[in-house]
Motif scaffolding. Sequence first.
Motif, PDB file in Angstrom:
ATOM      1  N   ILE A 170       0.755  -1.357   0.147  1.00  0.00           N
ATOM      2  CA  ILE A 170      -0.017   0.132   0.174  1.00  0.00           C
ATOM      3  C   ILE A 170       0.956   1.269  -0.018  1.00  0.00           C
ATOM      4  CG2 ILE A 170      -1.610   1.358   1.417  1.00  0.00           C
ATOM      5  CD1 ILE A 170      -3.190  -1.189   2.064  1.00  0.00           C
ATOM      6  N   PRO A 171       1.888   1.268   0.910  1.00  0.00           N
ATOM      7  CA  PRO A 171       2.718   2.474   0.843  1.00  0.00           C
ATOM      8  C   PRO A 171       3.457   2.899  -0.545  1.00  0.00           C
ATOM      9  CG  PRO A 171       2.844   1.736   2.879  1.00  0.00           C
ATOM     10  CD  PRO A 171       2.113   0.513   2.168  1.00  0.00           C
ATOM     11  N   LEU A 172       3.946   1.560  -0.972  1.00  0.00           N
ATOM     12  CA  LEU A 172       4.691   1.590  -2.161  1.00  0.00           C
ATOM     13  C   LEU A 172       3.987   2.027  -3.341  1.00  0.00           C
ATOM     14  CD1 LEU A 172       7.556   0.965  -3.424  1.00  0.00           C
ATOM     15  CD2 LEU A 172       6.876  -1.353  -3.751  1.00  0.00           C
ATOM     16  N   LEU A 173       2.744   1.513  -3.560  1.00  0.00           N
ATOM     17  CA  LEU A 173       1.821   1.773  -4.540  1.00  0.00           C
ATOM     18  C   LEU A 173       1.424   3.294  -4.361  1.00  0.00           C
ATOM     19  CD1 LEU A 173      -0.810  -1.192  -4.634  1.00  0.00           C
ATOM     20  CD2 LEU A 173       0.936  -0.566  -6.410  1.00  0.00           C
ATOM     21  N   TRP A 174       1.389   3.908  -3.048  1.00  0.00           N
ATOM     22  CA  TRP A 174       1.040   5.256  -3.186  1.00  0.00           C
ATOM     23  C   TRP A 174       1.907   5.994  -3.546  1.00  0.00           C
ATOM     24  CZ3 TRP A 174       3.718   8.903  -0.205  1.00  0.00           C
ATOM     25  CH2 TRP A 174       3.056  10.041  -0.175  1.00  0.00           C
ATOM     26  N   LEU A 175       3.190   5.701  -3.015  1.00  0.00           N
ATOM     27  CA  LEU A 175       4.649   6.462  -3.505  1.00  0.00           C
ATOM     28  C   LEU A 175       4.625   6.486  -5.049  1.00  0.00           C
ATOM     29  CD1 LEU A 175       7.253   7.752  -2.697  1.00  0.00           C
ATOM     30  CD2 LEU A 175       7.998   5.379  -2.909  1.00  0.00           C
ATOM     31  N   VAL A 176       4.497   5.183  -5.632  1.00  0.00           N
ATOM     32  CA  VAL A 176       4.376   5.200  -7.177  1.00  0.00           C
ATOM     33  C   VAL A 176       3.520   6.233  -8.009  1.00  0.00           C
ATOM     34  CG1 VAL A 176       3.934   3.725  -9.348  1.00  0.00           C
ATOM     35  CG2 VAL A 176       5.343   3.122  -7.251  1.00  0.00           C
ATOM     36  N   PHE A 177       1.931   6.332  -7.338  1.00  0.00           N
ATOM     37  CA  PHE A 177       1.073   6.854  -7.849  1.00  0.00           C
ATOM     38  C   PHE A 177       1.289   8.477  -7.560  1.00  0.00           C
ATOM     39  CE2 PHE A 177      -2.791   9.541  -6.750  1.00  0.00           C
ATOM     40  CZ  PHE A 177      -3.434   9.461  -7.951  1.00  0.00           C
ATOM     41  N   LYS A 178       1.994   8.862  -6.464  1.00  0.00           N
ATOM     42  CA  LYS A 178       2.113  10.114  -6.098  1.00  0.00           C
ATOM     43  C   LYS A 178       3.264  10.564  -7.095  1.00  0.00           C
ATOM     44  CE  LYS A 178      -0.684  11.659  -3.182  1.00  0.00           C
ATOM     45  NZ  LYS A 178      -1.789  12.685  -3.596  1.00  0.00           N
ATOM     46  N   TYR A 179       4.307   9.857  -7.259  1.00  0.00           N
ATOM     47  CA  TYR A 179       5.396  10.227  -8.166  1.00  0.00           C
ATOM     48  C   TYR A 179       5.023  10.486  -9.602  1.00  0.00           C
ATOM     49  CZ  TYR A 179       9.809   9.858 -10.572  1.00  0.00           C
ATOM     50  OH  TYR A 179      10.932  10.210 -11.549  1.00  0.00           O
ATOM     51  N   ASN A 180       4.141   9.460  -9.953  1.00  0.00           N
ATOM     52  CA  ASN A 180       3.628   9.457 -11.436  1.00  0.00           C
ATOM     53  C   ASN A 180       2.714  10.889 -11.580  1.00  0.00           C
ATOM     54  OD1 ASN A 180       5.161   7.131 -12.224  1.00  0.00           O
ATOM     55  ND2 ASN A 180       3.372   5.953 -12.152  1.00  0.00           N
ATOM     56  N   ARG A 181       2.090  10.983 -10.623  1.00  0.00           N
ATOM     57  CA  ARG A 181       1.093  12.356 -10.596  1.00  0.00           C
ATOM     58  C   ARG A 181       2.084  13.595 -10.920  1.00  0.00           C
ATOM     59  NH1 ARG A 181      -3.140  14.883 -12.288  1.00  0.00           N
ATOM     60  NH2 ARG A 181      -3.797  16.445 -10.599  1.00  0.00           N
ATOM     61  N   LEU A 182       2.987  13.570 -10.127  1.00  0.00           N
ATOM     62  CA  LEU A 182       3.971  14.772  -9.971  1.00  0.00           C
ATOM     63  C   LEU A 182       4.745  14.710 -11.374  1.00  0.00           C
ATOM     64  CD1 LEU A 182       5.558  14.758  -6.593  1.00  0.00           C
ATOM     65  CD2 LEU A 182       3.797  16.220  -7.259  1.00  0.00           C
ATOM     66  N   VAL A 183       5.121  13.740 -11.909  1.00  0.00           N
ATOM     67  CA  VAL A 183       5.726  13.730 -13.131  1.00  0.00           C
ATOM     68  C   VAL A 183       4.654  14.049 -14.317  1.00  0.00           C
ATOM     69  CG1 VAL A 183       6.759  12.209 -15.120  1.00  0.00           C
ATOM     70  CG2 VAL A 183       7.519  11.900 -12.840  1.00  0.00           C
ATOM     71  N   LEU A 184       3.360  13.825 -14.324  1.00  0.00           N
ATOM     72  CA  LEU A 184       2.631  14.225 -15.334  1.00  0.00           C
ATOM     73  C   LEU A 184       2.410  15.688 -15.236  1.00  0.00           C
ATOM     74  CD1 LEU A 184       0.050  13.360 -17.102  1.00  0.00           C
ATOM     75  CD2 LEU A 184      -1.299  13.523 -15.132  1.00  0.00           C
ATOM     76  N   LEU A 185       2.120  16.523 -13.842  1.00  0.00           N
ATOM     77  CA  LEU A 185       2.180  17.590 -13.702  1.00  0.00           C
ATOM     78  C   LEU A 185       3.203  18.617 -14.302  1.00  0.00           C
ATOM     79  CD1 LEU A 185       0.380  17.560 -10.209  1.00  0.00           C
ATOM     80  CD2 LEU A 185      -1.018  18.104 -12.431  1.00  0.00           C
ATOM     81  N   ARG A 186       4.451  17.923 -13.866  1.00  0.00           N
ATOM     82  CA  ARG A 186       5.640  18.603 -14.374  1.00  0.00           C
ATOM     83  C   ARG A 186       5.614  18.736 -16.038  1.00  0.00           C
ATOM     84  NH1 ARG A 186      11.235  16.313 -12.347  1.00  0.00           N
ATOM     85  NH2 ARG A 186      10.359  14.477 -13.723  1.00  0.00           N
ATOM     86  N   ASN A 187       5.142  17.717 -16.362  1.00  0.00           N
ATOM     87  CA  ASN A 187       5.295  17.405 -17.925  1.00  0.00           C
ATOM     88  C   ASN A 187       4.380  18.391 -18.491  1.00  0.00           C
ATOM     89  OD1 ASN A 187       7.584  15.781 -18.018  1.00  0.00           O
ATOM     90  ND2 ASN A 187       6.033  14.024 -18.168  1.00  0.00           N
ATOM     91  N   ARG A 188       3.306  18.510 -17.765  1.00  0.00           N
ATOM     92  CA  ARG A 188       2.132  19.487 -18.269  1.00  0.00           C
ATOM     93  C   ARG A 188       2.696  21.049 -18.175  1.00  0.00           C
ATOM     94  NH1 ARG A 188      -3.589  17.184 -15.813  1.00  0.00           N
ATOM     95  NH2 ARG A 188      -3.476  15.362 -17.356  1.00  0.00           N
ATOM     96  N   VAL A 189       3.460  21.174 -17.189  1.00  0.00           N
ATOM     97  CA  VAL A 189       3.966  22.623 -17.059  1.00  0.00           C
ATOM     98  C   VAL A 189       4.933  22.660 -18.398  1.00  0.00           C
ATOM     99  CG1 VAL A 189       5.517  24.043 -15.814  1.00  0.00           C
ATOM    100  CG2 VAL A 189       3.747  22.959 -14.769  1.00  0.00           C
ATOM    101  N   ARG A 190       5.818  21.931 -18.868  1.00  0.00           N
ATOM    102  CA  ARG A 190       6.701  22.118 -19.442  1.00  0.00           C
ATOM    103  C   ARG A 190       5.983  22.087 -21.147  1.00  0.00           C
ATOM    104  NH1 ARG A 190      11.030  17.543 -17.547  1.00  0.00           N
ATOM    105  NH2 ARG A 190      11.990  18.904 -15.792  1.00  0.00           N
ATOM    106  N   ASN A 191       5.196  21.153 -21.128  1.00  0.00           N
ATOM    107  CA  ASN A 191       4.140  21.157 -22.422  1.00  0.00           C
ATOM    108  C   ASN A 191       3.637  22.710 -22.670  1.00  0.00           C
ATOM    109  OD1 ASN A 191       1.568  21.026 -23.907  1.00  0.00           O
ATOM    110  ND2 ASN A 191       2.770  19.382 -24.576  1.00  0.00           N
TER     111      ASN A 191
END
Length: 182
Positions: free
Chosen positions: A12-33
Amino acid sequence: MELYIILIVVAIPLLWLVFKYNRLVLLRNRVRNNWSQVEVVLKNRFDLIPNLVETVSGYAAHERNTLSQLTELRTKYASAESVHQKAEASDKVSGLLSRLMVVAENYPDLHASENYLYLKQQLTETEDKIRYARQFYNDTVEAFNTAIMSFPANLIAGKFGFREESFFYINESEKAVPKIKL
């Protein structure tokens, strides 16, 4: 049974970490785009400027200073390295273009020129696109910055190198209505 409980407690914590990390990557890429989209419309503006300058310069020979400033700011924008520097150069270009349009209105022959009218229309449409792209970029930056500052995502954001992004802003001096002296 204990093994399943341990796996769940670890997963559960590992999945949460992966989910949050991927969400932050998505948002950072949206900013760059979205920043890329701002640059696309600004490039369009800068591509129009030489044509506008050429058209106006034949009529407004005494406005060479304004025209040369536009060229200088175009170069300054191209060499800027940060969002802040690019925003500053872009805002100055906006002010000069407004002043140039007001000056151009004082030349009846120029005002009637089809080429000038077409360029003016294109520039007006481009300025509208720039305003929209800036707003969309700032909205995306706000979402990203909020995500990396919010608990508990802020606990992992710094560890993975997510840093606050800069907003595209207008300086107070750029908000003033340009004064035209003829």
